[in-house]
Motif scaffolding. Structure first.
Motif, PDB file in Angstrom:
ATOM      1  N   UNK A  51       0.820  -1.211   0.000  1.00 12.64           N
ATOM      2  CA  UNK A  51       0.000   0.000   0.000  1.00 12.64           C
ATOM      3  C   UNK A  51       0.854   1.261   0.000  1.00 12.64           C
ATOM      4  N   UNK A  52       2.042   1.171   0.559  1.00 14.95           N
ATOM      5  CA  UNK A  52       2.861   2.373   0.743  1.00 14.95           C
ATOM      6  C   UNK A  52       4.325   1.968   0.799  1.00 14.95           C
ATOM      7  N   UNK A  53       5.148   2.827   0.245  1.00 18.00           N
ATOM      8  CA  UNK A  53       6.588   2.586   0.242  1.00 18.00           C
ATOM      9  C   UNK A  53       7.271   3.927   0.428  1.00 18.00           C
ATOM     10  N   UNK A  54       8.291   3.981   1.300  1.00 15.96           N
ATOM     11  CA  UNK A  54       9.035   5.231   1.383  1.00 15.96           C
ATOM     12  C   UNK A  54      10.439   5.032   0.815  1.00 15.96           C
ATOM     13  N   UNK A  83       0.662   4.554  -5.563  1.00 16.52           N
ATOM     14  CA  UNK A  83       1.707   5.409  -5.004  1.00 16.52           C
ATOM     15  C   UNK A  83       3.055   4.699  -4.965  1.00 16.52           C
ATOM     16  N   UNK A  84       3.032   3.391  -4.845  1.00 19.84           N
ATOM     17  CA  UNK A  84       4.298   2.650  -4.801  1.00 19.84           C
ATOM     18  C   UNK A  84       4.989   2.718  -6.161  1.00 19.84           C
ATOM     19  N   UNK A  87       6.425   6.166  -6.672  1.00 20.42           N
ATOM     20  CA  UNK A  87       7.684   6.402  -5.961  1.00 20.42           C
ATOM     21  C   UNK A  87       8.868   5.811  -6.726  1.00 20.42           C
ATOM     22  N   UNK A  88       8.680   4.632  -7.290  1.00 21.85           N
ATOM     23  CA  UNK A  88       9.743   4.057  -8.128  1.00 21.85           C
ATOM     24  C   UNK A  88      10.093   5.020  -9.255  1.00 21.85           C
ATOM     25  N   UNK A  89       9.072   5.594  -9.863  1.00 22.10           N
ATOM     26  CA  UNK A  89       9.315   6.478 -11.000  1.00 22.10           C
ATOM     27  C   UNK A  89       9.980   7.773 -10.554  1.00 22.10           C
ATOM     28  N   UNK A  90       9.488   8.331  -9.432  1.00 19.54           N
ATOM     29  CA  UNK A  90      10.077   9.564  -8.932  1.00 19.54           C
ATOM     30  C   UNK A  90      11.541   9.363  -8.553  1.00 19.54           C
TER      31      UNK A  90
END
Lengths: 230, 248
Positions: A51-54, A83-84, A87-90
């Motif tokens: 659901x979430x990754x930082x 969102x995960x 984040x990989x893309x960002x």
């Protein structure tokens, strides 16, 4: 974060679920140990249930990838959602998801056979800030950070200006190059933090970034720390 | 010295980019740029050749690879004025890039050029890294302080930084400023390489800038000192619009 294991098609699959953050170091360590046991194995990390990754979770994935390489194993990452995936893309790491595909933002460079610009993280990236329960906010910068990246860095300035954090840690381990204008932007962020009574430190500068810091005498101006990365 | 540009130009025409070949050939002729006849094996003649194109990063990269010795950004309808310095650089076995501020601002010009120069001249990795770092500073100065004419640095707070970003955007939107050229040359010299960056701004005085730079605590103004720390020799010419850095 939790995971379960399944076997099939000659590979071991770790199905990760829940929220994967800096606090999951211990929970993920058996996976890192396993992917480092080889050689010749294929391991898939199924991310579809996350659901979430930082950014620290990303860091753990990179550790796992390196462990697999050292042990001549193949580590695959399966289909993150929402969102995960973002984040990989960002983070400029979309190539991890599909090793043959261009990374986000790198299409033009990748289209040039033998281009003089190489690597999946050449463009400047900023991770989402992650605030822990002790009031420390961490974010990671990656790629090439130069004078033209002022708009991208505006997000960092805005975050520092509005966050309730009592301390900021800017991780530079994935930053491969920066120029003096980028350095100046970091100093503005530091000053912005100081006006709010907030400490800011830079962590883990490497290679040419460290060389720039030394040339510009930055250690005399700003706290720089080495931190164990998750 | 003549310079042959037509093969890539013809390649562009073949790609259907809508430029009249004859018009471009006439423009080349006026500039003293020789236009080989169709079928002439210009590669075998060893004539240094610039890739002339309106495209950006892809063509820049291609222009820095053999058989080309550089890249010249040119848009149909605009004057094409390949500088003597450009021609001199490629004639000496080096590389040259000439592009507008609008195009250069969004490219990793220093990284691409330094990588190409290192490959072309077989430079040691450490020297190539120093060139990239110094060139990055010189290109940033040429674009921001030179061609965009931004002399003041942002105030060290969030509002000041936002104002600085807005100023950059405003200047880039000014067609006159955006059309100003930045040129980068790299030529072999005994034991190393000389890298030159030119702009079309007001220039600066190197020694005065170096003297006031690098005050501990200051957020801006380290670029020239970094260049001086990396290059064996740094000189400015043309009133500061031309910076020459020698790496040995």
């Amino acid at each position: 974060m939790e995971f379960r294991i399944s076997e099939g098609d000659g590979k071991r699959v770790y199905h990760l679920t829940g929220r994967f953050t800096h606090s999951d170091n211990d929970a993920f360590s058996p996976v890192i140990k396993d992917v480092g046991t080889g050689p010749g194995r294929t391991i898939l990390l199924d991310l579809s249930g996350l659901d979430y990754l930082d950014s620290f979770g990303i860091g753990l994935f990179l550790v796992a990838r390196d462990e697999a390489r050292h042990s001549a194993n193949r580590l695959e990452f399966g289909e993150p959602k929402g969102a995960v995936r973002k984040l990989f893309e960002l983070a400029g790491l979309a190539s991890l998801l599909s090793p043959d595909a261009p990374a986000a933002g790198q299409a033009s460079a990748r289209q040039i056979p033998g281009s003089f610009v190489h690597g999946a993280s050449r463009r400047f990236t900023v991770s989402e800030p992650a605030l822990d329960d002790r009031g420390t906010c961490r974010l990671a910068l990656g790629g090439r950070f130069t004078f033209a990246d002022h708009e991208g860095f505006q997000h960092v300035i805005d975050a520092v200006s509005s966050s309730p954090a009592r301390r900021w840690e800017i991780d530079l381990a994935e930053l491969e190059f920066m120029d003096s204008a980028a350095l100046s932007m970091l100093l503005i962020a530091r000053d912005q933090a100081h006006t709010r009574g907030v400490e800011m430190v830079l962590t883990n500068p490497r290679g040419r970034v460290r060389q720039l810091f030394d040339l510009a005498n930055i250690p005399a101006m700003m706290a720089i720390e080495e931190r164990e990365r998750p | 010295m003549t310079l042959a540009a037509p093969p890539p130009t013809r390649a562009l025409l073949d790609a259907g980019r809508g430029v009249a070949a004859s018009a471009l050939a006439v423009a080349c002729s006026r500039l003293g740029v020789r236009v080989p006849e169709d079928g002439e094996d210009w590669r075998r003649r060893g004539v240094p050749c610039l890739l002339v194109s309106a495209d950006g990063e892809v063509e820049l990269d291609a222009g820095l690879k053999p058989p080309y010795s550089g890249y010249y950004e040119w848009h149909p309808g605009s004057p094409m004025a390949v500088s003597d310095a450009c021609i001199d650089a490629v004639s000496q076995g080096g590389l040259a890039v000439s592009m507008t501020t609008a195009r250069a601002y969004g490219l990793q010009l220093a990284a691409i050029f330094a990588g190409a120069l290192a490959w072309r001249l077989e430079l040691a990795e450490a020297m190539a890294a120093d060139i990239e770092m110094a060139l990055q500073e010189a290109v940033a100065n040429a674009l921001v302080h030179g061609n965009l004419g931004i002399s003041s640095e942002p105030r060290g707070d969030a509002a000041g930084f936002r104002a600085y970003c807005a100023t950059i955007d405003d200047r880039l939107a000014d067609p006159l400023l955006a059309a100003r050229r930045v040129e980068v040359f790299g030529v072999p010299v005994p034991g190393g390489v000389k890298v030159t960056v030119t702009d079309e701004g007001l220039g600066f005085e190197l020694n005065r800038e170096l003297a006031r730079e690098a005050l501990i605590g200051e957020k801006w103004g380290r670029g020239l000192r970094i260049i001086s720390g990396l290059a064996r020799r740094v000189e400015t010419l043309d009133g500061g619009r031309r910076v020459e850095m020698t790496f040995l």
